[in-house]
Design a protein around this motif. Structure first.
Motif, mmCIF file in Angstrom:
data_model
loop_
_atom_site.group_PDB
_atom_site.id
_atom_site.type_symbol
_atom_site.label_atom_id
_atom_site.label_comp_id
_atom_site.label_asym_id
_atom_site.label_seq_id
_atom_site.Cartn_x
_atom_site.Cartn_y
_atom_site.Cartn_z
ATOM 1 N N ILE A 1 6.559 3.822 10.595
ATOM 2 C CA ILE A 1 5.333 3.385 11.250
ATOM 3 C C ILE A 1 4.170 3.660 10.300
ATOM 4 C CG2 ILE A 1 3.881 3.582 13.292
ATOM 5 C CD1 ILE A 1 6.684 2.648 13.940
ATOM 6 N N THR A 2 3.456 2.617 9.895
ATOM 7 C CA THR A 2 2.402 2.740 8.883
ATOM 8 C C THR A 2 1.005 2.808 9.503
ATOM 9 O OG1 THR A 2 2.183 0.342 8.619
ATOM 10 C CG2 THR A 2 3.826 1.454 7.250
ATOM 11 N N LYS A 3 0.012 3.126 8.656
ATOM 12 C CA LYS A 3 -1.408 3.157 9.027
ATOM 13 C C LYS A 3 -1.700 4.169 10.137
ATOM 14 C CE LYS A 3 -1.646 -1.753 7.800
ATOM 15 N NZ LYS A 3 -2.130 -3.101 8.171
ATOM 16 N N ALA A 4 -1.038 5.315 10.064
ATOM 17 C CA ALA A 4 -1.200 6.344 11.101
ATOM 18 C C ALA A 4 -2.623 6.888 11.164
ATOM 19 C CB ALA A 4 -0.227 7.494 10.836
ATOM 20 N N ILE B 1 3.349 5.918 -2.852
ATOM 21 C CA ILE B 1 4.547 6.636 -3.287
ATOM 22 C C ILE B 1 4.532 6.852 -4.792
ATOM 23 C CG2 ILE B 1 7.055 6.402 -3.571
ATOM 24 C CD1 ILE B 1 7.093 5.009 -0.819
ATOM 25 N N LEU B 2 4.157 5.819 -5.544
ATOM 26 C CA LEU B 2 4.164 5.903 -7.004
ATOM 27 C C LEU B 2 2.892 6.542 -7.562
ATOM 28 C CD1 LEU B 2 5.659 2.412 -7.972
ATOM 29 C CD2 LEU B 2 6.854 4.576 -7.632
ATOM 30 N N LYS B 3 1.889 6.700 -6.672
ATOM 31 C CA LYS B 3 0.593 7.249 -7.093
ATOM 32 C C LYS B 3 -0.011 6.414 -8.223
ATOM 33 C CE LYS B 3 1.526 12.067 -5.739
ATOM 34 N NZ LYS B 3 2.825 11.823 -5.092
ATOM 35 N N SER C 1 0.906 7.470 6.570
ATOM 36 C CA SER C 1 -0.360 6.844 6.208
ATOM 37 C C SER C 1 -0.435 6.766 4.695
ATOM 38 C CB SER C 1 -1.559 7.637 6.742
ATOM 39 O OG SER C 1 -2.764 7.175 6.148
ATOM 40 N N ALA C 2 -0.459 5.546 4.174
ATOM 41 C CA ALA C 2 -0.584 5.383 2.725
ATOM 42 C C ALA C 2 -1.971 5.794 2.249
ATOM 43 C CB ALA C 2 -0.308 3.924 2.349
ATOM 44 N N LYS C 3 -2.967 5.599 3.096
ATOM 45 C CA LYS C 3 -4.347 5.897 2.709
ATOM 46 C C LYS C 3 -4.579 7.390 2.533
ATOM 47 C CE LYS C 3 -9.136 4.966 4.010
ATOM 48 N NZ LYS C 3 -10.041 4.283 4.987
ATOM 49 N N THR C 4 -4.066 8.208 3.461
ATOM 50 C CA THR C 4 -4.289 9.659 3.386
ATOM 51 C C THR C 4 -3.120 10.414 2.758
ATOM 52 O OG1 THR C 4 -3.322 10.106 5.571
ATOM 53 C CG2 THR C 4 -5.666 9.501 5.487
ATOM 54 N N SER D 1 0.833 -1.211 0.000
ATOM 55 C CA SER D 1 0.000 0.000 0.000
ATOM 56 C C SER D 1 0.863 1.254 0.000
ATOM 57 C CB SER D 1 -0.923 0.013 1.229
ATOM 58 O OG SER D 1 -1.843 -1.060 1.173
ATOM 59 N N LEU D 2 1.957 1.209 0.757
ATOM 60 C CA LEU D 2 2.865 2.361 0.797
ATOM 61 C C LEU D 2 3.528 2.556 -0.561
ATOM 62 C CD1 LEU D 2 4.277 4.614 2.322
ATOM 63 C CD2 LEU D 2 5.988 2.946 3.096
#
Length: 332
Positions: free
Chosen positions: A152-155, A53-55, A188-191, A48-49
């Motif tokens: 740290i992911t999913k913040a 990053i690559l959009k 946060s990869a989502k936001t 997901s990250l």
């Protein structure tokens, strides 16, 4: 049992993208480049990250652990740098030959990287498995002087107290292994929170180097590998926990036809007849759903119409069969 899925949408693309090759073109002396290994346990959000990053959706994702099985290189082209992100399988306690090979892949990629980004899921407490990974990561990153950044992911869905405890525990575990993180970043990869900051930090740490891939490239993988992974992604999403790890996909044929049409035939491999029945579904409903979703994802990726045929085949204990593991690209 098979299911054919044919698109009616039009496309202007009439030829496949060329395979990725290392570029030998000259670059400015200030140009930076290098490989960043995304390391962590299963389901920490590495894929997901990478997509954030690559959009662009290049790495498959699902809620099932150990979704990533093959090394995937995502290429971020910047005006004065090229960062190659290496998404590797999650490190876990292996239960079969497949699991052992996935772990081996991850550690090899970490050892050969210019930078290691060690990912922790912000929603989960730091555990013995995390400490085990750091203990095994430390010796060769120290020996080869590879900087390690704690990510740290999913913040966006994390509890602040758990995040702080994670950071403290991770630093303590790494120090016990006589190593230290260069920096800690919460993302946060989502936001998109802090994703650009992470990229900037990585770029600052990269050495000067050549442009390894063409500036138009965003991924280092064959079209067959991409098609197989996109199909497996839909199997995981559709069947969820019913078929967590017993499924693999092999692309038997991928051919570009006239007028921007891609013809793909693929085999979904399972270990038992009962698993085949789940994937096929009552009256072929499940295989139709998988085929439709996979076709749409592939059309978006290839920017072309896709004719997709899926077959389901039972291969008993394929995860212990070296011949099949090599055929699938999970083992050299």
């Amino acid at each position: 049992m098979s299911q054919t899925s044919t698109s009616n949408t039009s496309s202007t693309s009439s030829a496949p993208a060329s395979p990725l090759t290392a570029s030998t073109s000259a670059t400015p002396t200030t140009f930076k480049s290098g490989f960043v290994a995304l390391i962590g346990r299963p389901s920490v959000g590495k894929s997901s990250l990478l997509n954030a990053i690559l959009k662009k959706h290049v790495a498959i994702t699902s809620k099932v652990s150990q979704t990533t099985r093959k090394r995937l290189r995502g290429i971020l082209n910047l005006p004065d740098a090229q960062i190659i992100f290496v998404d590797v399988p999650g490190i876990h306690k292996p239960q079969d030959a497949l699991g052992k090979n996935l772990n081996a892949q991850a550690f090899v990629e970490a050892q050969e990287a210019d930078i290691v980004a060690y990912l922790l899921d912000a929603t989960m407490p730091f555990g013995r498995g995390d400490a085990w990974v750091l203990k095994h990561l430390a010796p060769f990153t120290c020996r080869h002087e590879i900087p390690v950044i704690l990510v740290i992911t999913k913040a966006d869905i994390a509890d602040a107290t758990i995040v702080e405890d994670q950071i403290t525990s991770a630093h303590e575990a790494f120090r016990e292994a006589d190593a230290a993180f260069l920096q800690t970043i919460v993302v946060s990869a989502k936001t998109g929170f802090n994703v650009e900051s992470l990229v900037q930090t990585l770029q600052e740490q990269l050495p000067q180097g050549p442009q390894w891939f063409s500036g138009d490239d965003s991924i280092d993988a064959t079209q067959e590998d991409i098609a197989a992974e996109f199909i497996r992604e839909q199997v995981l999403r559709s069947c969820k926990e019913e078929l967590p790890h017993a499924t693999a996909v092999l692309v038997d044929e991928l051919v570009w036809r006239n007028k921007g049409l891609v013809h793909i035939e693929a085999t979904i491999m399972v270990e038992r007849k009962s698993q085949k029945a789940i994937i096929v579904g009552k009256g072929g409903e499940m295989i139709k759903r998988i085929g439709t979703a996979a076709r749409r994802a592939l059309e978006a990726y290839f920017d072309a119409r896709v004719h997709l045929t899926l077959n389901v085949e039972v291969q008993k204990k394929w995860r212990e069969d070296e011949r099949i593991l090599k055929q699938l690209g999970y083992m050299e």
